[in-house]
Motif scaffolding. Structure first.
Motif, PDB file in Angstrom:
ATOM      1  N   ALA A   1       0.831  -1.211   0.000  1.00  0.00           N
ATOM      2  CA  ALA A   1       0.000   0.000   0.000  1.00  0.00           C
ATOM      3  C   ALA A   1       0.862   1.256   0.000  1.00  0.00           C
ATOM      4  O   ALA A   1       0.571   2.227  -0.708  1.00  0.00           O
ATOM      5  CB  ALA A   1      -0.933  -0.012   1.207  1.00  0.00           C
ATOM      6  N   ALA A   2       1.942   1.251   0.767  1.00  0.00           N
ATOM      7  CA  ALA A   2       2.818   2.421   0.851  1.00  0.00           C
ATOM      8  C   ALA A   2       3.524   2.675  -0.483  1.00  0.00           C
ATOM      9  O   ALA A   2       3.617   3.819  -0.943  1.00  0.00           O
ATOM     10  CB  ALA A   2       3.834   2.228   1.964  1.00  0.00           C
ATOM     11  N   TYR A   3       4.023   1.620  -1.096  1.00  0.00           N
ATOM     12  CA  TYR A   3       4.724   1.794  -2.368  1.00  0.00           C
ATOM     13  C   TYR A   3       3.760   2.222  -3.467  1.00  0.00           C
ATOM     14  O   TYR A   3       4.124   3.014  -4.354  1.00  0.00           O
ATOM     15  CB  TYR A   3       5.457   0.503  -2.760  1.00  0.00           C
ATOM     16  N   TYR A   4       2.537   1.723  -3.435  1.00  0.00           N
ATOM     17  CA  TYR A   4       1.567   2.122  -4.451  1.00  0.00           C
ATOM     18  C   TYR A   4       1.279   3.627  -4.356  1.00  0.00           C
ATOM     19  O   TYR A   4       1.269   4.335  -5.364  1.00  0.00           O
ATOM     20  CB  TYR A   4       0.266   1.335  -4.278  1.00  0.00           C
ATOM     21  N   GLN A   5       1.047   4.122  -3.133  1.00  0.00           N
ATOM     22  CA  GLN A   5       0.790   5.548  -2.957  1.00  0.00           C
ATOM     23  C   GLN A   5       2.001   6.384  -3.367  1.00  0.00           C
ATOM     24  O   GLN A   5       1.858   7.452  -3.975  1.00  0.00           O
ATOM     25  CB  GLN A   5       0.399   5.837  -1.503  1.00  0.00           C
ATOM     26  N   ALA A   6       3.193   5.897  -3.062  1.00  0.00           N
ATOM     27  CA  ALA A   6       4.407   6.627  -3.425  1.00  0.00           C
ATOM     28  C   ALA A   6       4.580   6.684  -4.942  1.00  0.00           C
ATOM     29  O   ALA A   6       4.956   7.723  -5.505  1.00  0.00           O
ATOM     30  CB  ALA A   6       5.620   5.967  -2.776  1.00  0.00           C
ATOM     31  N   LEU A   7       4.303   5.565  -5.613  1.00  0.00           N
ATOM     32  CA  LEU A   7       4.425   5.531  -7.073  1.00  0.00           C
ATOM     33  C   LEU A   7       3.397   6.452  -7.736  1.00  0.00           C
ATOM     34  O   LEU A   7       3.699   7.136  -8.713  1.00  0.00           O
ATOM     35  CB  LEU A   7       4.247   4.094  -7.579  1.00  0.00           C
ATOM     36  N   LYS A   8       2.176   6.479  -7.190  1.00  0.00           N
ATOM     37  CA  LYS A   8       1.155   7.382  -7.725  1.00  0.00           C
ATOM     38  C   LYS A   8       1.562   8.841  -7.549  1.00  0.00           C
ATOM     39  O   LYS A   8       1.407   9.663  -8.462  1.00  0.00           O
ATOM     40  CB  LYS A   8      -0.184   7.133  -7.013  1.00  0.00           C
TER      41      LYS A   8
ATOM     42  N   LEU B   1      10.310  -8.091  -8.775  1.00  0.00           N
ATOM     43  CA  LEU B   1      10.675  -7.107  -9.791  1.00  0.00           C
ATOM     44  C   LEU B   1       9.617  -6.018  -9.884  1.00  0.00           C
ATOM     45  O   LEU B   1       8.420  -6.288  -9.805  1.00  0.00           O
ATOM     46  CB  LEU B   1      10.812  -7.777 -11.155  1.00  0.00           C
ATOM     47  N   TYR B   2      10.057  -4.784 -10.065  1.00  0.00           N
ATOM     48  CA  TYR B   2       9.150  -3.646 -10.214  1.00  0.00           C
ATOM     49  C   TYR B   2       8.843  -3.450 -11.699  1.00  0.00           C
ATOM     50  O   TYR B   2       9.745  -3.329 -12.525  1.00  0.00           O
ATOM     51  CB  TYR B   2       9.798  -2.391  -9.623  1.00  0.00           C
ATOM     52  N   SER B   3       7.552  -3.414 -12.052  1.00  0.00           N
ATOM     53  CA  SER B   3       7.117  -3.191 -13.432  1.00  0.00           C
ATOM     54  C   SER B   3       6.617  -1.761 -13.553  1.00  0.00           C
ATOM     55  O   SER B   3       5.487  -1.450 -13.183  1.00  0.00           O
ATOM     56  CB  SER B   3       6.004  -4.176 -13.812  1.00  0.00           C
ATOM     57  N   ARG B   4       7.437  -0.888 -14.101  1.00  0.00           N
ATOM     58  CA  ARG B   4       7.082   0.537 -14.138  1.00  0.00           C
ATOM     59  C   ARG B   4       6.005   0.858 -15.158  1.00  0.00           C
ATOM     60  O   ARG B   4       5.460   1.956 -15.154  1.00  0.00           O
ATOM     61  CB  ARG B   4       8.323   1.370 -14.444  1.00  0.00           C
ATOM     62  N   THR B   5       5.685  -0.078 -16.028  1.00  0.00           N
ATOM     63  CA  THR B   5       4.648   0.180 -17.035  1.00  0.00           C
ATOM     64  C   THR B   5       3.269  -0.282 -16.586  1.00  0.00           C
ATOM     65  O   THR B   5       2.300  -0.145 -17.343  1.00  0.00           O
ATOM     66  CB  THR B   5       5.001  -0.532 -18.346  1.00  0.00           C
ATOM     67  N   ALA B   6       3.141  -0.830 -15.376  1.00  0.00           N
ATOM     68  CA  ALA B   6       1.879  -1.443 -14.951  1.00  0.00           C
ATOM     69  C   ALA B   6       0.968  -0.498 -14.182  1.00  0.00           C
ATOM     70  O   ALA B   6      -0.195  -0.817 -13.958  1.00  0.00           O
ATOM     71  CB  ALA B   6       2.164  -2.679 -14.092  1.00  0.00           C
ATOM     72  N   LEU B   7       1.455   0.658 -13.752  1.00  0.00           N
ATOM     73  CA  LEU B   7       0.649   1.554 -12.928  1.00  0.00           C
ATOM     74  C   LEU B   7      -0.630   1.953 -13.654  1.00  0.00           C
ATOM     75  O   LEU B   7      -0.601   2.431 -14.782  1.00  0.00           O
ATOM     76  CB  LEU B   7       1.453   2.807 -12.557  1.00  0.00           C
ATOM     77  N   GLY B   8      -1.759   1.746 -12.978  1.00  0.00           N
ATOM     78  CA  GLY B   8      -3.052   2.073 -13.563  1.00  0.00           C
ATOM     79  C   GLY B   8      -3.760   0.889 -14.190  1.00  0.00           C
ATOM     80  O   GLY B   8      -4.942   0.973 -14.505  1.00  0.00           O
ATOM     81  N   SER B   9      -3.059  -0.232 -14.371  1.00  0.00           N
ATOM     82  CA  SER B   9      -3.653  -1.403 -15.015  1.00  0.00           C
ATOM     83  C   SER B   9      -4.275  -2.327 -13.972  1.00  0.00           C
ATOM     84  O   SER B   9      -3.643  -2.655 -12.970  1.00  0.00           O
ATOM     85  CB  SER B   9      -2.594  -2.163 -15.817  1.00  0.00           C
TER      86      SER B   9
ATOM     87  N   SER C   1       7.062 -18.562  -6.103  1.00  0.00           N
ATOM     88  CA  SER C   1       6.354 -17.605  -5.261  1.00  0.00           C
ATOM     89  C   SER C   1       6.099 -18.181  -3.877  1.00  0.00           C
ATOM     90  O   SER C   1       5.632 -19.310  -3.735  1.00  0.00           O
ATOM     91  CB  SER C   1       5.023 -17.212  -5.916  1.00  0.00           C
ATOM     92  N   LEU C   2       6.434 -17.394  -2.837  1.00  0.00           N
ATOM     93  CA  LEU C   2       6.204 -17.814  -1.462  1.00  0.00           C
ATOM     94  C   LEU C   2       4.932 -17.205  -0.894  1.00  0.00           C
ATOM     95  O   LEU C   2       4.525 -17.534   0.211  1.00  0.00           O
ATOM     96  CB  LEU C   2       7.397 -17.404  -0.586  1.00  0.00           C
ATOM     97  N   ASN C   3       4.335 -16.291  -1.651  1.00  0.00           N
ATOM     98  CA  ASN C   3       3.122 -15.625  -1.202  1.00  0.00           C
ATOM     99  C   ASN C   3       2.279 -15.336  -2.438  1.00  0.00           C
ATOM    100  O   ASN C   3       2.764 -14.748  -3.400  1.00  0.00           O
ATOM    101  CB  ASN C   3       3.465 -14.318  -0.469  1.00  0.00           C
ATOM    102  N   ALA C   4       1.025 -15.763  -2.427  1.00  0.00           N
ATOM    103  CA  ALA C   4       0.178 -15.649  -3.613  1.00  0.00           C
ATOM    104  C   ALA C   4      -0.340 -14.235  -3.847  1.00  0.00           C
ATOM    105  O   ALA C   4      -0.875 -13.935  -4.909  1.00  0.00           O
ATOM    106  CB  ALA C   4      -1.006 -16.611  -3.506  1.00  0.00           C
ATOM    107  N   LYS C   5      -0.200 -13.344  -2.870  1.00  0.00           N
ATOM    108  CA  LYS C   5      -0.751 -12.001  -3.013  1.00  0.00           C
ATOM    109  C   LYS C   5       0.088 -11.155  -3.969  1.00  0.00           C
ATOM    110  O   LYS C   5       1.311 -11.199  -3.937  1.00  0.00           O
ATOM    111  CB  LYS C   5      -0.837 -11.310  -1.651  1.00  0.00           C
ATOM    112  N   ARG C   6      -0.597 -10.381  -4.809  1.00  0.00           N
ATOM    113  CA  ARG C   6       0.070  -9.494  -5.756  1.00  0.00           C
ATOM    114  C   ARG C   6      -0.528  -8.090  -5.629  1.00  0.00           C
ATOM    115  O   ARG C   6      -1.717  -7.930  -5.376  1.00  0.00           O
ATOM    116  CB  ARG C   6      -0.145  -9.969  -7.200  1.00  0.00           C
ATOM    117  N   LEU C   7       0.311  -7.077  -5.843  1.00  0.00           N
ATOM    118  CA  LEU C   7      -0.155  -5.695  -5.922  1.00  0.00           C
ATOM    119  C   LEU C   7      -0.322  -5.354  -7.401  1.00  0.00           C
ATOM    120  O   LEU C   7       0.646  -5.378  -8.164  1.00  0.00           O
ATOM    121  CB  LEU C   7       0.852  -4.738  -5.277  1.00  0.00           C
ATOM    122  N   TYR C   8      -1.532  -5.022  -7.798  1.00  0.00           N
ATOM    123  CA  TYR C   8      -1.807  -4.700  -9.194  1.00  0.00           C
ATOM    124  C   TYR C   8      -1.750  -3.200  -9.438  1.00  0.00           C
ATOM    125  O   TYR C   8      -1.766  -2.391  -8.497  1.00  0.00           O
ATOM    126  CB  TYR C   8      -3.157  -5.274  -9.616  1.00  0.00           C
ATOM    127  N   GLY C   9      -1.698  -2.846 -10.716  1.00  0.00           N
ATOM    128  CA  GLY C   9      -1.494  -1.453 -11.088  1.00  0.00           C
ATOM    129  C   GLY C   9      -2.604  -0.514 -10.687  1.00  0.00           C
ATOM    130  O   GLY C   9      -2.434   0.709 -10.691  1.00  0.00           O
TER     131      GLY C   9
END
Length: 732
Positions: free
Chosen positions: A646-653, A698-706, A718-726
């Motif tokens: 959540a913190a990284y998403y807000q920072a990227l936005k 890995l950080y995907s810089r083209t995914a924000l907003g998707s 993967s050790l954790n199934a949770k993903r942060l989407y764009g």
């Protein structure tokens, strides 16, 4: 049937204040717009009748009859050697041009300029069968050139040559097939396209045209000829001349032909020979409906709590666009019902909301959105609704001969709009046929194996599944191909082959960025396959597959089993293959719907040679998951994976909002103080470290907003199934 669309022929566009762009939101919200035009209560037909009775000439402006869809200038101006066909579109401050080269037809020797494929982007979206939709009028999708005088058509790199032997010129069988099959219908199409009028009639009553104007190559550009016509001629010529063409080339042609048909169905209304009054009213309706759709799309995204990365950008999601069009239609129905119930005249109510021209444009747009989703039957219904809007009784203007001539003129104008619907219905049918044949060719490639090194199996399997899903006749086969694609995407060899392909196609890109791109693509295709497979729920019948489909599937599954056994082999033994999807930033590749055997192919670009396989492949840099918590501020502070996401998403936005572009690397967030120090969880190489498991992402810089692409992609198991989407959502 939409009762609120005035089905009277007059229907055509009230050039009223309600048709002026910018008033749409007031109507939708229930506020009646105030008319700004004294003719606002008059229909298109009324205005035409008034002009005719006033003594003004009832004819179409010659320039209006045939405008270039690229530069907007009359076609006849292109015959001037000094004239330049330049689109009024700029990118990065540079004026983009369509590249043209001088060629000569090998059949009739007519000279003309061929447009080279290019300027393709996915600014208006990419359909689930990889069909690109570009922003602007400078994209040249077609890899096929067509002689505008005799109809000879072929892929640019095969021009004048035998497709099975490029060292030889075309043979007499090709020349004969062109003259017998293509010449006459091509001449008729070009006459209609140029808007030519006969100068007289011969003894047999046939029209005679100015011979200079019949030299179409001097003034009709390739970009003016509909792409679907070029592909139709090219494929008809292959069949008529019995030419031997590789399966990969045929599959590519069929896929691109299907795309060309869809682009035509989705295009804005453009009619040659249209009366200026009708043209002006229709233009207002197009602007009005575009404004309505843009507003409705934004409201839909806000209602879903989806981020608007750029509210001014063109909406690219066909699902959002289709729902927006449907909601506009439903709101209009509700308003008509409510106001008529209150005692108002239905015709007056309908005209105050949408004119007939508005509804004509809206139904055409709706059909295009449905076509992009692969909903063929619903697209046909939308086009029939558009036809209904312009059906009805032609008004009686009086009993004199002049009045009868006027009514005849109006009937001819309305017929041109009916032809718009007919052409799109034809293209819908042709698109479906091209999709079926593309799938058949793709499956033959996988089955016979002689050209299998030209296709990437996982994306090819996915594409066949999507084509079969769109076709609707083989839901069980579509599901089977989606399942095969998902199994191939999960196979460890896919990463190695995809990296080798990406390195060859993008040699200047940093290797870590290539990894990011490959992993992002894998997630994208897997997400697409799962989503498209869900659309088949309730449609599968549990019946066995046909022999040709089952045979191609068995070949793919056989390879999958062999590769599983060889999973421990060195990377040097893996032979990279060419991907089945196009690089939409440069040139389009073509896929679509099938019924029989098929194989998704990606051949080289029209003017390229087949890529050379690299002698070496990139080293296996797959990171091993760390054991235990990492030594990062977030881990030391006891932060959870969700809190860090959540913190990284807000920072990227915030970074993108301030800088106008995505953060190039995660370290830019800490350097710019976009993150609280207790939430920092990335290493020096720019990878995010999970505070709970220590796994690198890995950080995907083209995914924000998707909504369907993850911002962070796990490296290794993967050790954790949770993903942060764009779009900011966190889900498994």
């Amino acid at each position: 049937m939409r009762r609120w669309c005035w089905p009277f022929v007059a229907l055509l566009l009230l050039s009223a204040g309600t048709a002026v762009a910018g008033q749409g939101p007031d109507v939708i919200s229930g506020t009646s717009p105030q008319p700004t035009d004294p003719n606002h209560q008059k229909t298109m037909i009324d205005l035409l009748i008034e002009r005719g009775k006033s003594g003004q000439p009832m004819q179409v402006d010659p320039a209006q009859a045939s405008l270039c869809n690229v530069c907007g200038q009359p076609l006849f101006k292109h015959a001037d050697p000094e004239f330049r066909c330049v689109p009024d579109t700029k990118k990065n401050g540079q004026l983009q041009e369509i590249r043209e080269i001088d060629v000569t037809c090998p059949v009739c020797t007519a000279p003309f300029k061929a447009a080279q494929q290019g300027n393709i982007n996915i600014g208006e979206g990419e359909d689930r069968d990889f069909c690109p939709h570009s922003v602007g009028k400078i994209a040249v999708y077609s890899s096929v050139w067509m002689c505008p005088e005799c109809g000879y058509a072929a892929v640019g790199r095969f021009w004048g040559k035998r497709p099975d032997d490029l060292a030889k010129d075309i043979g007499p069988e090709t020349v004969s097939a062109v003259r017998e099959t293509l010449a006459a219908p091509t001449r008729k199409r070009m006459i209609e396209l140029a808007g030519l009028k006969p100068v007289k009639q011969n003894q047999d009553g046939e029209p005679v045209y100015d011979p200079q104007l019949l030299k179409f190559g001097t003034y009709i550009r390739q970009t003016q000829i509909p792409d679907w016509v070029k592909y139709d001629n090219a494929l008809k010529l292959i069949e008529a001349a019995k030419l031997k063409v590789p399966h990969t080339v045929l599959a590519k042609l069929e896929i691109e032909a299907a795309y060309a048909c869809r682009h035509f169905v989705c295009s804005e209304v453009s009619v040659s020979g249209m009366d200026p009054v009708l043209f002006d009213s229709l233009s207002k309706s197009i602007r009005k409906i575009n404004n309505f759709l843009a507003k409705e799309c934004i409201e839909l995204r806000l209602a879903r709590k989806e981020p608007l990365v750029d509210p001014n950008a063109v909406e690219s999601d066909p699902d959002i666009l289709e729902l927006a069009a449907q909601r506009i239609i439903e709101k209009g129905n509700q308003m008509v019902t409510r106001q008529v119930t209150e005692g108002q005249d239905q015709r007056t109510v309908e005209a105050s909301i949408f004119t007939a021209g508005d509804m004509f444009v809206l139904h055409l747009d709706h059909a295009g959105f449905l076509d992009r989703q692969g909903r063929y039957a619903d697209a046909v219904k939308a086009l029939e609704a558009a036809r209904q809007v312009i059906s009805g009784r032609t008004p009686n203007a009086g009993g004199s001969q002049a009045d009868k001539d006027l009514v005849g003129y109006i009937e001819r104008q309305v017929t041109k709009l009916r032809e718009v619907v007919d052409q799109r219905l034809t293209c819908l049918k042709m698109e479906r046929e091209h999709q079926y044949r593309a799938a058949d060719q793709l499956m033959q490639i996988l089955y016979f194996g002689s050209e299998s090194d030209r296709v990437e199996p996982a994306r090819t399997a996915y594409l066949i599944g999507e084509l079969l899903r769109r076709d609707g006749a083989e839901p069980d086969a579509a599901k089977a191909w989606f399942e095969a694609a998902l199994a191939l995407f999960k196979h460890p060899r896919w990463d190695r082959e995809a990296l080798a392909i990406a390195k060859r196609q993008l040699p200047k890109m940093d290797f870590s960025e290539l990894q990011d791109l490959v992993q992002s693509d894998r997630i994208k295709y897997q997400t697409w396959a799962q989503a498209q497979m869900r659309l088949l729920d309730g449609k599968t019948k549990g019946k066995g597959l046909s022999n040709n489909i089952q045979g191609a599937l068995d070949k793919v599954k056989g390879r999958l089993g062999a590769e599983t056994a060889d999973a421990g082999n060195s990377e040097a033994t893996a032979k990279p293959v060419t991907p089945a999807t196009p690089d939409t930033t440069t040139k389009p590749v073509t896929p679509e719907t099938p019924k029989g055997p098929a194989v998704a192919v990606k051949g080289p670009a029209p003017d390229d040679n087949p890529p050379v396989q690299p002698k070496t492949t990139p080293p296996d840099t797959t990171a091993k998951p760390a054991s235990g918590k990492p030594d990062t501020p977030a881990a030391r502070a006891g932060k959870t994976r969700d809190e860090v996401f959540a913190a990284y998403y807000q920072a990227l936005k915030k970074y993108q909002a301030e800088k106008g572009e995505p953060a190039p690397r995660l370290s830019a967030l800490s350097e710019g103080h976009y993150l609280d120090e207790t939430l920092l969880s990335h290493d020096a190489s720019g990878k995010l470290l999970c505070p709970e498991s220590g796994q690198a992402l890995l950080y995907s810089r083209t995914a924000l907003g998707s909504a369907d692409r993850p911002l962070f992609i796990p490296i290794g198991k993967s050790l954790n199934a949770k993903r942060l989407y764009g779009d900011g959502s966190i889900k498994e």
